[in-house]
Design an enzyme around this catalytic site. Structure first.
Site, PDB file in Angstrom:
ATOM      1  N   CYS A   2     -12.866   1.496  -5.364  1.00 30.80           N
ATOM      2  CA  CYS A   2     -14.190   1.804  -5.896  1.00 30.80           C
ATOM      3  C   CYS A   2     -14.942   2.769  -4.994  1.00 30.80           C
ATOM      4  CB  CYS A   2     -15.018   0.530  -5.996  1.00 30.80           C
ATOM      5  SG  CYS A   2     -14.176  -0.825  -6.790  1.00 30.80           S
ATOM      6  N   ARG A  27     -10.383   8.746  -5.141  1.00 30.66           N
ATOM      7  CA  ARG A  27     -10.059   7.429  -4.575  1.00 30.66           C
ATOM      8  C   ARG A  27      -9.411   6.510  -5.597  1.00 30.66           C
ATOM      9  NH1 ARG A  27     -12.989   6.181   0.192  1.00 30.66           N
ATOM     10  NH2 ARG A  27     -12.806   3.999  -0.351  1.00 30.66           N
ATOM     11  N   ASN A 101     -18.446  -2.538  -3.808  1.00 29.92           N
ATOM     12  CA  ASN A 101     -17.003  -2.389  -3.545  1.00 29.92           C
ATOM     13  C   ASN A 101     -16.540  -3.640  -2.824  1.00 29.92           C
ATOM     14  OD1 ASN A 101     -17.359   0.183  -4.456  1.00 29.92           O
ATOM     15  ND2 ASN A 101     -16.894   1.199  -2.515  1.00 29.92           N
ATOM     16  N   GLU A 486      10.176   7.417   1.694  1.00 30.66           N
ATOM     17  CA  GLU A 486       8.967   8.195   1.411  1.00 30.66           C
ATOM     18  C   GLU A 486       9.186   9.123   0.208  1.00 30.66           C
ATOM     19  OE1 GLU A 486       6.056   7.912   2.085  1.00 30.66           O
ATOM     20  OE2 GLU A 486       5.093   9.839   1.819  1.00 30.66           O
ATOM     21  N   GLU A 493       5.037   7.455  -7.496  1.00 35.21           N
ATOM     22  CA  GLU A 493       3.605   7.235  -7.629  1.00 35.21           C
ATOM     23  C   GLU A 493       2.889   8.313  -8.431  1.00 35.21           C
ATOM     24  OE1 GLU A 493       1.457   6.984  -3.938  1.00 35.21           O
ATOM     25  OE2 GLU A 493       2.663   8.542  -3.037  1.00 35.21           O
ATOM     26  N   HIS A 509      26.205  -1.845  -1.353  1.00 36.41           N
ATOM     27  CA  HIS A 509      25.985  -3.294  -1.402  1.00 36.41           C
ATOM     28  C   HIS A 509      25.253  -3.709  -2.669  1.00 36.41           C
ATOM     29  CE1 HIS A 509      27.525  -3.826   2.668  1.00 36.41           C
ATOM     30  NE2 HIS A 509      27.000  -2.647   2.870  1.00 36.41           N
ATOM     31  N   LYS A 608      -6.923   5.550  -3.553  1.00 36.59           N
ATOM     32  CA  LYS A 608      -6.616   6.230  -2.297  1.00 36.59           C
ATOM     33  C   LYS A 608      -6.650   5.265  -1.132  1.00 36.59           C
ATOM     34  CE  LYS A 608      -5.821   9.651   0.462  1.00 36.59           C
ATOM     35  NZ  LYS A 608      -4.381   9.954   0.591  1.00 36.59           N
TER      36      LYS A 608
HETATM   37  C1  F6R Z   1       1.195   6.768  -0.777  1.00 37.58           C
HETATM   38  C2  F6R Z   1      -0.034   6.297  -0.172  1.00 37.58           C
HETATM   39  C3  F6R Z   1      -0.140   4.867   0.187  1.00 37.58           C
HETATM   40  C4  F6R Z   1      -0.828   4.716   1.551  1.00 37.58           C
HETATM   41  C5  F6R Z   1      -1.102   3.240   1.858  1.00 37.58           C
HETATM   42  C6  F6R Z   1      -1.734   3.078   3.220  1.00 37.58           C
HETATM   43  O1  F6R Z   1       1.161   8.125  -1.041  1.00 37.58           O
HETATM   44  O2  F6R Z   1      -0.962   7.042   0.007  1.00 37.58           O
HETATM   45  O3  F6R Z   1       1.103   4.244   0.192  1.00 37.58           O
HETATM   46  O4  F6R Z   1      -0.024   5.297   2.533  1.00 37.58           O
HETATM   47  O5  F6R Z   1      -1.943   2.712   0.876  1.00 37.58           O
HETATM   48  O6  F6R Z   1      -2.951   3.768   3.288  1.00 37.58           O
HETATM   49  P1  F6R Z   1      -3.615   4.126   4.661  1.00 37.58           P
HETATM   50  O7  F6R Z   1      -2.720   5.110   5.348  1.00 37.58           O
HETATM   51  O8  F6R Z   1      -4.942   4.719   4.316  1.00 37.58           O
HETATM   52  O9  F6R Z   1      -3.719   2.857   5.436  1.00 37.58           O
END
Ligand code: F6R
Length: 613
Positions: A2, A27, A101, A486, A493, A509, A608
């Site tokens: 939020c 976000r 939030n 990654e 995503e 496996h 975000k």
């Molecule tokens: C993927 C992504 C999330 C963040 C995770 C941790 O692209 O952005 O997997 O890496 O939510 O977020 P932070 O780094 O802000 O702790």
């Protein structure tokens, strides 16, 4: 998650807070709402869906008047995505409006209490409970003004909150408060902009202070007072926000994710600036200098993070053991915090986080610190909660990351963890000459990333060949096993393609059963200690009809015979290779999402910064 924006000053509030709300769209959210107060009357407009829906609604109702107002983007937790559940929420007695939030954990008990007192609820949210509670406690005739009512209500709630509150009985006051969710007050000339994220403030002022947990701030046009929920005075730490507008605008790019992928050479240069000292064979990290002794004597390092940050932490684990010869392990913060971990004497805990606000990472750090660990942060957002709650730390310095899919923060996290490994290694086991050679390699990285970015058009072409496929594998070994994780995370995503990342050897496996004709398998097959083994794994996939896209080292022409497509990265020593091999994977994910027609910067269901568990 939020987003919150609030304004009190002399300008019309609506355009200003809507503009701020748009800066918070990245976000992640699913509904939006606004409240402005004019002549002691609050008007609320809220809609499920994008801020654009809210604007369309405001075009119908006409603009809201008033020079005090607040707006919110909601990411649903309690109650579905409906207009009624969107914020702001109002009470039914005292003319209160609240945006929030976080999560009020004891909302159900409080709701029953308030219902018994006759309050009638219109939504399923925990936030409406808070609005009703503040309204119930507000009693100016008994000396309980808005500030006191907010303090009293917050003493009753458990959970996390950043809130902004207005009241028709006090038309020149806004009250904001925080516990466990970020909130910043920006100080302008005769005006204040409150937001959950600095990006909604910097267009108006760069003077600001972040709230600490349990802080309550009463703001009027002529000043503010900061206190605690128990009404003790607090002196806030006013600071300069280190962010300029250009950094949070798209410029020549179509998406923030694309911009941030292309910013990586600069991001890595900024991260290294002033920290690499080749002539002396050492790395200088101002943030750690007071703790050098503890790091030399460390017995173990525990790294915690989530998602992309965890993948970076896993590379850090390899690097710390390899370079600094200290036992290290990287873990999901969400698991670490609840599993009763053993923290031996002389343990160092490192929280890795772009936002510095991830709830699980913060809690894991607290758990480790409470058990005696030295708590360090590897964080991007300056002044964020994790950055403030650590004993020491190293900032990424990669600039604001707006794209929901983390890209430049990943390279920045790996870069900083490399610097920390060298900082420790040099004091434990590494000579100045050896360290100078590492530094030389590090200095070559930005230019090498530039060379990979030049292949953008070709990477898009390769992506086009496979983009219709709904299942992908990402495989790597050693330092590039986390890179494979990654690559898979990036693809799923934003393009919603199912992808699994794993160590290449693990495939046999079980997951090998998934391989069918034409299934794309991305192998990180740069030259390194396990190169030949990776080639064997490639053969196993192709023998079952899989199509292999290899990320390989420039000059490795032979690999073409073994795979369908190759994306080349410049040569570099293996431990540093993830900072290069991840770049084509980021670009593939980006192009796959664009080709499939998805909104790259606002992927469905994602936020975000994950400030709830
Ligand atoms: C993927 C992504 C999330 C963040 C995770 C941790 O692209 O952005 O997997 O890496 O939510 O977020 P932070 O780094 O802000 O702790």
């Amino acid at each position: 998650m939020c987003g919150i924006v609030g304004y009190i000053g002399s300008k019309p509030a609506q355009p200003l807070i809507l503009e701020g709300l748009k800066r918070l769209e990245y976000r992640g959210y699913d509904s939006a709402g606004i409240a402005c107060m004019d002549n002691g009357k609050i008007t609320v407009v809220k809609k499920a869906g994008r801020v654009a829906n809210l604007e369309a609604e405001l075009a119908k109702t006409g603009p809201l008047k008033g020079t005090i107002g607040m707006a919110h983007t909601r990411w649903a937790t309690h109650g579905g995505v409906t207009d009624a559940n969107a914020h702001p929420h109002r009470d039914d007695k005292a003319g209160i409006a609240v945006i929030h939030n976080g999560i009020i954990e004891n909302y159900s008990v409080l709701k029953t209490y308030l219902q018994d007192k006759g309050h009638v609820f219109k939504s399923d949210t925990d936030t409406e409970v808070l609005a009703m509670l503040i309204g119930e406690l507000y009693s100016p005739s008994e000396g309980v003004d808005l500030e006191a009512a907010v303090q009293a209500a917050l003493r009753e709630v458990t959970g996390a909150y950043a809130i902004c509150v207005m009241c028709e009985g006090e038309p020149d006051t806004m009250v904001v408060a925080r516990k466990g969710a970020p909130l910043i007050v920006g100080i302008g000339a005769g005006e204040y902009v409150v937001a959950s994220d600095a990006s909604a403030i910097v267009a108006h002022t760069t003077q600001a202070f972040p709230l600490d947990d349990y802080n309550v701030v009463k703001i009027t046009r002529s000043g503010f007072r900061t206190s605690t929920t128990t009404n003790a005075n607090v002196t806030p730490k006013v600071m300069q926000l280190e962010m300029d507008l250009e950094q949070i605008e798209l410029g020549r790019f179509e998406h923030f994710m694309q911009k941030e992928i292309h910013e990586q050479p600069k991001a890595v240069r900024d991260c290294f600036r002033g920290r690499l000292h080749k002539e002396d064979g050492k790395v200088i990290l101002g943030g750690l200098s007071n703790f050098a002794k503890e790091l030399v004597r460390a017995r173990r390092v525990v790294l915690v993070g989530q998602g992309t940050a965890l993948h970076a932490a896993m590379i850090g684990e390899y690097m710390l053991e390899d370079l600094a010869k200290v036992p290290a392990c990287a873990e999901y913060a969400s698991e670490f915090r609840y599993r009763n971990p053993i923290i031996e004497d002389r343990t160092v805990a490192i929280a890795v986080s772009q936002s510095g606000e991830t709830a699980d990472t913060l809690a894991a750090l607290h758990e480790a610190r409470d058990r005696g660990a030295l708590a360090l942060g590897v964080v991007n957002v300056v002044g964020s909660t994790i950055a403030r709650d650590t004993d020491a730390g190293v900032y990424l310095r990669v600039g604001p990351e707006i794209g929901v899919a983390s890209t430049k923060a990943f390279t920045g996290q790996v870069a900083v963890l490399t610097l920390i490994s060298l900082f420790m290694a040099r004091r434990r086991v590494m000579s100045a000459d050896q360290c100078a050679r590492w530094i030389e390699q590090l200095e070559s990285i930005p230019e090498k990333i530039e060379r990979i970015l030049e292949q953008d058009a070709r990477i898009r072409k390769v992506t086009e060949r496979y983009v219709e496929r709904d299942n992908w594998l990402f495989l790597g070994r050693g330092y590039n096993y986390p890179t494979a994780l990654e690559g898979a995370l990036k693809l799923k995503e934003i393009s919603y393609i199912h992808a699994e990342g794993m160590p290449a050897a693990e495939m046999k496996h079980g997951p090998i059963a998934l391989i069918n004709d034409g299934m794309p398998a991305v192998f990180i097959a740069n030259r390194g200690r396990q190169y030949d083994k990776v080639l064997s794994n490639i053969a196993e996939v192709r023998a079952r009809g899989g199509h292999v896209i290899a990320v390989a080292t420039e000059g490795d022409d032979d690999i073409r015979r073994h795979v369908e497509d190759v994306l080349y990265v410049p040569e570099i020593i293996e431990p540093l290779s993830p900072m290069l091999t991840v770049i084509p994977l980021q670009l593939m994910a980006y192009h796959a999402a664009v080709i499939r027609g998805h909104d790259v910067d606002k992927p469905r269901n994602l936020a975000k910064s994950v400030t709830v568990e």
